[in-house]
Structure formats: C-alpha cells, structure tokens
Write an enzyme that holds these catalytic residues in place. Structure first.
Site, short mmCIF file in Angstrom:
data_model
loop_
_atom_site.label_atom_id
_atom_site.label_comp_id
_atom_site.label_asym_id
_atom_site.label_seq_id
_atom_site.Cartn_x
_atom_site.Cartn_y
_atom_site.Cartn_z
N GLY A 145 0.66 -1.20 0.00
CA GLY A 145 0.03 0.00 -0.03
C GLY A 145 0.63 1.28 -0.05
O GLY A 145 0.43 2.19 0.25
N SER A 146 2.06 1.18 -0.42
CA SER A 146 2.84 2.45 -0.35
C SER A 146 2.37 3.60 -1.51
O SER A 146 2.28 4.69 -1.26
CB SER A 146 4.54 2.30 -0.50
OG SER A 146 4.77 1.85 -1.72
N ASN A 147 2.07 3.03 -2.84
CA ASN A 147 1.51 3.87 -3.70
C ASN A 147 -0.03 4.46 -3.16
O ASN A 147 -0.16 5.61 -3.60
CB ASN A 147 1.33 3.07 -4.97
CG ASN A 147 2.60 2.90 -5.93
OD1 ASN A 147 2.98 4.10 -6.35
ND2 ASN A 147 3.24 1.87 -6.03
N MET A 157 -2.74 -7.46 -7.47
CA MET A 157 -2.19 -8.66 -8.05
C MET A 157 -3.13 -9.52 -8.90
O MET A 157 -2.81 -10.57 -9.14
CB MET A 157 -1.33 -9.29 -7.08
CG MET A 157 -0.39 -8.66 -6.21
SD MET A 157 1.03 -7.91 -7.49
CE MET A 157 1.57 -9.43 -8.08
N HIS A 206 3.13 0.55 -13.00
CA HIS A 206 4.00 -0.72 -13.17
C HIS A 206 5.71 -0.33 -12.97
O HIS A 206 6.10 0.57 -13.64
CB HIS A 206 3.93 -1.12 -14.66
CG HIS A 206 4.70 -2.56 -14.92
ND1 HIS A 206 4.13 -3.62 -14.54
CD2 HIS A 206 5.68 -2.77 -15.70
CE1 HIS A 206 5.14 -4.74 -14.74
NE2 HIS A 206 5.85 -4.14 -15.55
N GLN A 255 10.19 6.78 -7.09
CA GLN A 255 9.69 7.57 -8.45
C GLN A 255 8.19 7.43 -8.75
O GLN A 255 7.28 7.91 -9.11
CB GLN A 255 10.34 7.27 -9.73
CG GLN A 255 11.77 7.85 -9.48
CD GLN A 255 12.16 9.22 -9.11
OE1 GLN A 255 11.38 10.14 -9.48
NE2 GLN A 255 12.86 9.42 -8.39
C1 GRF Z 1 4.73 -1.49 -7.12
O1 GRF Z 1 6.02 -1.72 -7.13
C2 GRF Z 1 3.89 -1.36 -8.31
O2 GRF Z 1 4.42 -0.62 -9.32
C3 GRF Z 1 3.50 -2.71 -8.55
O3 GRF Z 1 3.20 -3.45 -7.40
C4 GRF Z 1 3.86 -2.59 -6.17
C5 GRF Z 1 2.91 -2.28 -5.27
O4 GRF Z 1 3.63 -1.58 -4.09
N1 GRF Z 1 2.23 -2.87 -9.31
P1 GRF Z 1 2.98 -0.86 -3.20
O5 GRF Z 1 1.93 -2.07 -2.52
O6 GRF Z 1 2.07 0.22 -3.64
O7 GRF Z 1 3.78 -0.53 -2.02
#
Ligand code: GRF
Length: 206
Positions: free
Chosen positions: A13-15, A95, A114, A178
């Site tokens: 969940g970092s994004n 996923m 991605h 990034q």
């Molecule tokens: C990220 O590297 C994203 O690009 C990929 O899965 C990862 C998810 O990380 N699709 P997070 O759960 O957002 O930390």
C-alpha cells in the site's frame, strides 16, 4: 463535481499512501478517495487506508471465479459512488488480472502503475527481469488499463539508472521513490481533465 476514486490493492500500500497524501495536501484538487478494495484480507494497504480515514473493504478472491470477484468489486465501487462514467479506478499493487468486461466498463477511467519502462518487462517481477536483462536504465510507468496486461496507453514514465551493484531490493526501492511521484501526478492530470487518449498516445494538455 468531485471525482470519486477507488484504489484496488493487494499488499503493502505504499502507492496508495502516496495518493492519499497528495489528496490530503491538496495536490489533487476536486478528488476524493472514496474506497479502497483489497482482494487480500490481511493486506497492509487496508491499515494504510484506515489510518487515513478511508473506507477499506476486503473482498477475498479465494474460492470465487475472476468474474464473480470482479462483479463484487464493481458493486462495492458503485456503492461508494465510483461509477463507470464518472469515477476513477486506480490499481496500486493489485495482483489480480481484471476480466475484460470490468475493464471495458471502466474504459478510460482505470489506471495502473508498473515498475518498469513499458513495454519492456511487463508482468511479474519487472525489476528482476530488468536486472537479468542487463539494462542500464529502468523506471516506472503509469498507464490506462486495457484488457491486455500492462499494455494500455502510457500516461507518465520516469526513468532511473540501474547500478552495477544493484540487487532487486535496491533497484525496486529506487524505482518505488519515483512511483510515489508519478502516480499522484497522473491522478492530478486526470482530475484536472487534462488527459486525452488518441489511439495509443495520451496527450497532456499544458
Ligand atoms: C509497486 O512496485 C507497483 O509498481 C507494482 O506493485 C508494487 C506495489 O507496491 N504494481 P505498493 O503496494 O504500492 O507498496
């Protein structure tokens, strides 16, 4: 009218957090994250959502078909006002491959991030694929989602150098920094109505 956003997650969940923070800081105006949906009940992303006061719903995908699961997700989005013609769906470390019917329903209103410079290294373990291939530059891509995995029109890309001493973790974390910049930026451009898809190209109005 406020843009209602749903974020679909499976893990860390970092994004998600980078998007929530950007909305909280007022960097993404006229938008709100209405719901977070995880296909994994134990995902850390659920805690991230709740910490930021956002409703998080786990819809376990075990023992259901992809179609049944996607229709439950669609019902949840609708219940939170994220409608196909008006909302925005963000895949953030999600996923699961969404069925064509779902993707077509939200066409032009679903994005994914991605961890490679697409079209290089689609699919799983993109950072490992990049290292194994020996590329000198990799990066990340935000794109609109189409039924073909990691293949939709590209909104923003950011490159990072690959170092000789990089392992998967080091490269992944350099790329992730990034990712946390370009995903909120893509959402901001969308919320401001500045993205136009023309064939494979996404034109950004300055
Ligand atoms: C990220 O590297 C994203 O690009 C990929 O899965 C990862 C998810 O990380 N699709 P997070 O759960 O957002 O930390």
């Amino acid at each position: 009218m406020v843009l209602r956003i749903a974020v679909l997650v499976s893990g860390r969940g970092s994004n998600l957090e980078s998007i929530l923070k950007a909305v909280e800081r007022g960097q993404v105006k006229g938008a709100t994250v209405s719901v977070v949906v995880s296909n994994r009940p134990g995902a850390r992303a659920i805690e991230v959502a709740r910490k930021h006061g956002v409703r998080a719903v786990a819809i376990d995908d075990k023992e259901t078909t992809p179609e049944d699961h996607a229709s439950k997700v669609a019902q949840t989005l609708a219940a939170h006002g994220v409608s196909p013609g008006e909302g925005l769906v963000l895949l953030a470390g999600y996923m699961k491959i969404l069925p064509r019917s779902f993707v077509e329903k939200y066409s032009g209103r679903i994005m994914n991030i991605h961890p490679s410079l697409l079209p290089s290294f689609p699919g799983k373990d993109a950072q490992r694929q990049a290292l194994e291939h020996g590329v000198k530059v990799s990066g990340c891509t935000v794109h609109f989602v189409t039924p073909e995995v990691d293949a939709g029109p590209i909104i923003i890309q950011r490159s990072v150098q690959v170092r000789e001493d990089d392992d998967e973790a080091a490269l992944s974390s350099r790329i992730l920094r990034q990712e946390h910049r370009i995903y909120p930026e893509a959402v901001r451009l969308f919320a401001e109505g500045r993205l136009r898809v023309q064939g494979r190209r996404v034109l950004v109005r300055r």
